[in-house]
Scaffold this active site. Structure first.
Site, PDB file in Angstrom:
ATOM      1  N   HIS A 187       0.862  -1.188   0.000  1.00 17.25           N
ATOM      2  CA  HIS A 187       0.000   0.000   0.000  1.00 17.25           C
ATOM      3  C   HIS A 187       0.898   1.237   0.000  1.00 17.25           C
ATOM      4  O   HIS A 187       0.811   2.097   0.863  1.00 17.25           O
ATOM      5  CB  HIS A 187      -0.961  -0.008   1.187  1.00 17.25           C
ATOM      6  CG  HIS A 187      -2.077  -1.002   1.011  1.00 17.25           C
ATOM      7  ND1 HIS A 187      -3.191  -0.729   0.240  1.00 17.25           N
ATOM      8  CD2 HIS A 187      -2.236  -2.251   1.482  1.00 17.25           C
ATOM      9  CE1 HIS A 187      -3.991  -1.792   0.249  1.00 17.25           C
ATOM     10  NE2 HIS A 187      -3.429  -2.730   0.987  1.00 17.25           N
ATOM     11  N   ASP A 240      -6.227 -15.203  -7.833  1.00 20.57           N
ATOM     12  CA  ASP A 240      -7.680 -15.394  -7.993  1.00 20.57           C
ATOM     13  C   ASP A 240      -8.160 -14.958  -9.373  1.00 20.57           C
ATOM     14  O   ASP A 240      -9.351 -14.992  -9.665  1.00 20.57           O
ATOM     15  CB  ASP A 240      -8.448 -14.648  -6.912  1.00 20.57           C
ATOM     16  CG  ASP A 240      -8.278 -13.125  -6.979  1.00 20.57           C
ATOM     17  OD1 ASP A 240      -7.418 -12.649  -7.759  1.00 20.57           O
ATOM     18  OD2 ASP A 240      -8.998 -12.418  -6.258  1.00 20.57           O
ATOM     19  N   ASP A 266      -5.912 -12.998   1.132  1.00 22.49           N
ATOM     20  CA  ASP A 266      -6.480 -11.671   1.417  1.00 22.49           C
ATOM     21  C   ASP A 266      -7.996 -11.803   1.612  1.00 22.49           C
ATOM     22  O   ASP A 266      -8.775 -10.943   1.217  1.00 22.49           O
ATOM     23  CB  ASP A 266      -6.154 -10.689   0.284  1.00 22.49           C
ATOM     24  CG  ASP A 266      -6.369  -9.226   0.690  1.00 22.49           C
ATOM     25  OD1 ASP A 266      -6.476  -8.944   1.895  1.00 22.49           O
ATOM     26  OD2 ASP A 266      -6.456  -8.369  -0.224  1.00 22.49           O
TER      27      ASP A 266
END
Length: 375
Positions: A187, A240, A266
């Site tokens: 982040h 994913d 996550d």
């Protein structure tokens, strides 16, 4: 107790017709044998249990919304059906009160020997505003003595902290690492140079590689470039097919090797439940198939489980079975410093294992030699 496995992946190779003996939650022997010599037959491929270092929720519960031991029990049970035998429950950026309550819940879980919970991952709050994702803007802040005291507690097991190195000085990173904190970078809008300085200060990993970090570009390598180039750091990867393009996943594995890429979920509260909508910090996080988004279409965590992450890595990325399973077991065990007790099926290791069917779905999950999930 003696178990017969027609096929067993011990973390190094797939062996046939093995007998695994378990005593007091540990593996005491593995040797060739016949099913008639065992107490129980394990039908399928026996593998080490999966280790997930980034789990925000599961079973309809988000750790931020319910930072207590009951939530940890619900999350653990939800993920055990997908093969997760060890996890770092993860707290998204929040206020100090929620962080402290989360710390108390983790301390209780470890004190009570809750299977699967070995520590905590604080994802934030010392992040970059431009790369905040769904992290609540009002709680993103500079590090204070309160947070330092929480991160360096010695009764929380493995503590992982995700931070943006442009907002946390290198001497603070050194202080965290000196106190056995696993520092991950993420982040973040940090430059390549800032990222490398943080690695020199002791940062050991990157949180969900590619997502919410300065990209690799022709004239600026960014955090992604630093992550791919550095040989020693670990990278979490969300396979994913929503978060990262398949070719980018393959590139990461090629650059870093399966010894440094960890499969992570996550996962939000939706995993292991029929939940469609979740409220978090004034946002509605909605599930549509395998995708979680907030209004406007921004990704908001994932609905991924570890069994699917492994299957996707094998079937869509073309990784060998052994490599994919290691990215979900031994590599994260190495990252959290448990490589001598978890992530392999070997004498002296924890008796955490799975029985997979031919589609890599989980038929049974064992923790410390006890069956905690059976399909």
């Amino acid at each position: 107790m003696r178990y017969f496995a027609p096929q067993l992946f011990d973390g190094k190779s797939i062996k046939t017709n093995q007998i695994m003996t378990i005593e007091n939650g540990l593996i005491t022997s593995i040797s060739p044998g016949q099913d008639s010599e065992a107490d129980t037959l394990l039908k399928g491929l026996v593998t080490p249990g999966y280790i997930d270092v980034q789990v925000n929720g599961g079973g309809g519960v988000l750790f931020n919304n319910q930072p207590n031991i009951e939530a940890l029990q619900t999350m653990s049970r939800a993920h055990q059906q997908f093969g997760t035998t060890t996890m770092l429950p993860t707290l998204i950026t929040d206020d100090m009160e929620i962080m402290a309550r989360a710390g108390e819940a983790i301390q209780q879980a470890i004190y009570n020997n809750m299977p699967s919970v070995v520590g905590v991952h604080f994802e934030g709050p010392h992040l970059s505003q431009p790369k905040k994702g769904i992290h609540p803007e009002q709680h993103i802040r500079h590090i204070s003595d309160q947070e330092l005291a929480l991160f360096t507690r010695q009764d929380l097991g493995v503590v992982c902290v995700t931070l943006a190195p442009e907002n946390v000085p290198c001497d603070i990173i050194k202080e965290l690492v000196k106190n056995n904190v696993k520092v991950c970078l993420g982040h973040s809008n940090a430059s390549y140079e800032q990222t490398m300085l943080a690695i020199e200060a002791g940062a050991q990993g990157f949180t969900h590689l590619y997502n919410a970090m300065s990209p690799l570009q022709s004239r600026e390598a960014g955090m992604v470039g630093a992550a791919l180039l550095d040989d020693q750091t670990f990278c979490g990867l969300i396979v994913d097919h929503e978060h990262v393009d398949s070719a980018s996943c393959q590139l990461a594995i090629k650059c870093k090797s399966s010894e440094r890429i960890m499969l992570v979920t996550d996962a939000m509260s939706h995993v292991g439940s029929d939940q469609i909508k979740l409220q978090f910090s004034g946002m509605d996080i909605t599930r549509d198939g395998n995708k979680l988004t907030i209004e406007g279409g921004r990704l908001a965590g994932s609905a991924l489980d570890m069994a699917s992450a492994v299957k996707n890595t094998i079937t869509h990325l073309g990784s060998p079975i052994e490599q994919a399973i290691n990215m979900a077991s031994f590599t994260p065990a190495n990252f959290i410093g448990r490589q001598k007790s978890k992530g392999r099926l070997s004498v002296g290791f924890d008796a955490d294992w799975l029985v997979l069917d031919e589609n890599f779905q989980v038929n049974k999950t064992f923790i410390a030699g006890q069956c905690v999930y059976s399909n």
